[in-house]
Write an enzyme that holds these catalytic residues in place. Structure first.
Site, PDB file in Angstrom:
ATOM      1  CB  CYS A 107      -1.149   0.026   1.034  1.00 14.74           C
ATOM      2  SG  CYS A 107      -2.429   1.153   0.970  1.00 14.74           S
ATOM      3  CG  HIS A 204      -3.921  -3.490   4.042  1.00 17.30           C
ATOM      4  ND1 HIS A 204      -2.572  -3.067   4.311  1.00 17.30           N
ATOM      5  CD2 HIS A 204      -4.121  -2.485   3.289  1.00 17.30           C
ATOM      6  CE1 HIS A 204      -2.457  -1.648   3.807  1.00 17.30           C
ATOM      7  NE2 HIS A 204      -3.571  -1.310   3.191  1.00 17.30           N
TER       8      HIS A 204
END
Length: 252
Positions: A107, A204
């Site tokens: 990310c 995630h």
């Protein structure tokens, strides 16, 4: 940097030490990304090597003899905190990447290892140019469970939550194609990026507990680079398999 490396003892270790450096866990550790470093620590031990887990935060001396690098996600505020320090380390990180050091970038650090991240307000956070990608902040939130079909690691499972949309340049290839979820952006159906021994992703959850094939790629590559070969152990994948079964059943 944590002055004392954390290690997980295991019987029969003696194949050598693999040093894992987690980048900026103080500011770039969201949605369980710390779990990626813990999975590497445990699986290195299961494979019969000695894990050494170090943290690198803003202002720390950068560790020597890096074998694996792990970087997580963070809010825009976290990216601003690390921006200057990351630029100071850019040359060293580019050299490690070009030399084939295995890296997992999630990310926010996926974005900052690219050319730039332009926020939705127009502010530009420069990246360090390891990856041929660029990211633009939007008002659209890409959030939910994701399945990705990849040529290297089979089906990759995770969870995305980001408003930055990333486009890949010709210098990288996608990690895979989304079968569920959005991925890099809302238009091309790709998720993540691959360059040399770097795996970059928006997923995630954390990513590695449900995707041990990626963890073992990082470990195998590190061992081959450092010792000339990789001698696998016998990891216990029972819980990873259960996690994958549960994650695969989740709705978007």
């Amino acid at each position: 940097m944590n002055p004392e490396a954390n290690s997980v003892p295991a019987a029969g270790q003696g194949k050598g030490t693999l040093r894992v450096v987690q980048l900026y866990p103080r500011d770039m550790n969201i949605y369980g990304d710390w779990g990626n470093a813990l999975v590497l620590q445990r699986r290195i031990s299961w494979h019969g090597y000695t894990p050494e887990l170090l943290e690198y935060n803003v202002g720390d001396p950068f560790p020597d003899d890096v074998d694996i690098i792990v970087g997580g996600g963070g809010q825009d505020s976290g990216q601003l905190v690390i921006q200057e320090d990351l630029q100071d380390r850019a040359a060293a990180l580019r050299d490690l990447a070009e030399d084939g050091t295995p890296m997992l970038l999630i990310c926010g650090l996926y974005q900052l290892f690219g050319r730039f991240f332009k926020t939705r307000t127009g502010a530009v956070i420069p990246g360090i140019g390891v990856l041929d990608v660029e990211t633009h902040g939007t008002d659209e939130r890409l959030i939910g469970n994701v399945k990705v079909a990849t040529p290297e690691f089979g089906e990759v499972l995770g969870y995305e939550n980001h408003s930055g949309q990333t486009s890949l340049g010709s210098g990288v290839r996608p990690l895979g194609t989304t079968a569920k979820g959005t991925g890099n952006n809302s238009s091309d159906g790709h998720e993540g990026a691959r360059y040399r021994n770097i795996v970059a992703s928006y997923l995630h959850g954390s990513l590695l507990p449900k995707n041990p094939a990626i963890a073992d790629f990082l470990i195998r590559t590190a061992a081959e680079r450092k010792f000339g070969s990789f001698q696998p152990g016998q990891p216990d994948d029972r819980y990873a398999e259960l996690a994958r079964e549960h994650a695969a059943r989740r709705p978007r």
